[in-house]
Write an enzyme that holds these catalytic residues in place. Structure first.
Site, PDB file in Angstrom:
ATOM      1  N   HIS A   1    -109.263  -5.505 -15.564  1.00  0.00           N
ATOM      2  CA  HIS A   1    -108.050  -4.691 -15.606  1.00  0.00           C
ATOM      3  C   HIS A   1    -107.373  -4.778 -14.241  1.00  0.00           C
ATOM      4  O   HIS A   1    -107.986  -4.466 -13.219  1.00  0.00           O
ATOM      5  CB  HIS A   1    -108.405  -3.251 -15.959  1.00  0.00           C
TER       6      HIS A   1
ATOM      7  N   ASP B   1    -114.514  -4.467 -26.446  1.00  0.00           N
ATOM      8  CA  ASP B   1    -113.242  -4.318 -25.739  1.00  0.00           C
ATOM      9  C   ASP B   1    -113.370  -3.349 -24.558  1.00  0.00           C
ATOM     10  O   ASP B   1    -114.472  -2.932 -24.193  1.00  0.00           O
ATOM     11  CB  ASP B   1    -112.131  -3.918 -26.705  1.00  0.00           C
ATOM     12  N   SER B   2    -112.245  -2.967 -23.997  1.00  0.00           N
ATOM     13  CA  SER B   2    -112.225  -2.075 -22.838  1.00  0.00           C
ATOM     14  C   SER B   2    -112.871  -0.725 -23.116  1.00  0.00           C
ATOM     15  O   SER B   2    -113.378  -0.072 -22.205  1.00  0.00           O
ATOM     16  CB  SER B   2    -110.773  -1.849 -22.378  1.00  0.00           C
TER      17      SER B   2
END
Length: 179
Positions: free
Chosen positions: A51, A94-95
């Site tokens: 990120h 995923d995140s």
């Protein structure tokens, strides 16, 4: 026009059409040829979800998963110009540490800057469909850039998902091993 199923005839007629119709016909031909005539099988191993620190608050980054455990499979080919075409499916964490599937078509223009052809650089795009837990797994189409560095059968391939503050702006990368 007669229906001729040879790739050279399909490519020839696709390039004769102007504008969007010519591009669309060429793209469909590339996807079809990849589906029907790919000699390579590929294993995918997601390795990083980063990120962008310039676009996220620290507390958000601290909550996100940046280790996308998962895997995938695909088929691929190199065309007459040495460019890569692939069809793939991956599933990874995923995140939010939830499973995210993605599948689609990828294309990369390949450069071989060092004599011997084993080392290669790629730049292109992927057109895919994904589904995320935070969107109730509704299928989401996307077009993203692709870049790669490879040697022989192993390639490090990546994309960047653009976004806004605290949303998107993610570098996602995986290893692709051709067998």
């Amino acid at each position: 026009m007669a229906n001729n199923s040879t790739p050279s005839a399909a490519t020839s007629s696709a390039t004769e059409q102007p504008g969007f119709n010519g591009w669309w016909a060429s793209w469909k031909n590339d996807v079809s040829t990849t589906w029907n005539a790919s000699p390579n099988h590929d294993l995918y191993l997601p390795v990083i979800t980063w990120h962008n620190r310039a676009t996220y608050d620290r507390e958000k980054i601290d909550k996100y998963n940046e280790r996308p455990w998962g895997g995938g499979y695909g088929i691929s080919r190199y065309d007459e110009n040495g460019d890569w075409h692939g069809l793939y499916f991956m599933a990874f964490k995923d995140s939010f540490n939830k499973w995210e599937p993605i599948g689609g078509y990828g294309y990369e223009k390949i450069w071989r800057p060092i004599e011997g052809q084993d080392f290669k650089l790629g730049l292109g795009y992927t057109a895919a469909v994904t589904a995320r837990n935070n969107y109730d797994y509704v299928p989401l189409p996307l077009i993203l850039p692709l870049a790669s560095v490879g040697y022989e059968r192993l390639t490090f391939q990546a994309t960047y998902i653009p976004g806004t503050h605290n949303n998107g702006n993610v570098f996602f990368a995986w290893l692709r091993f051709q067998f």
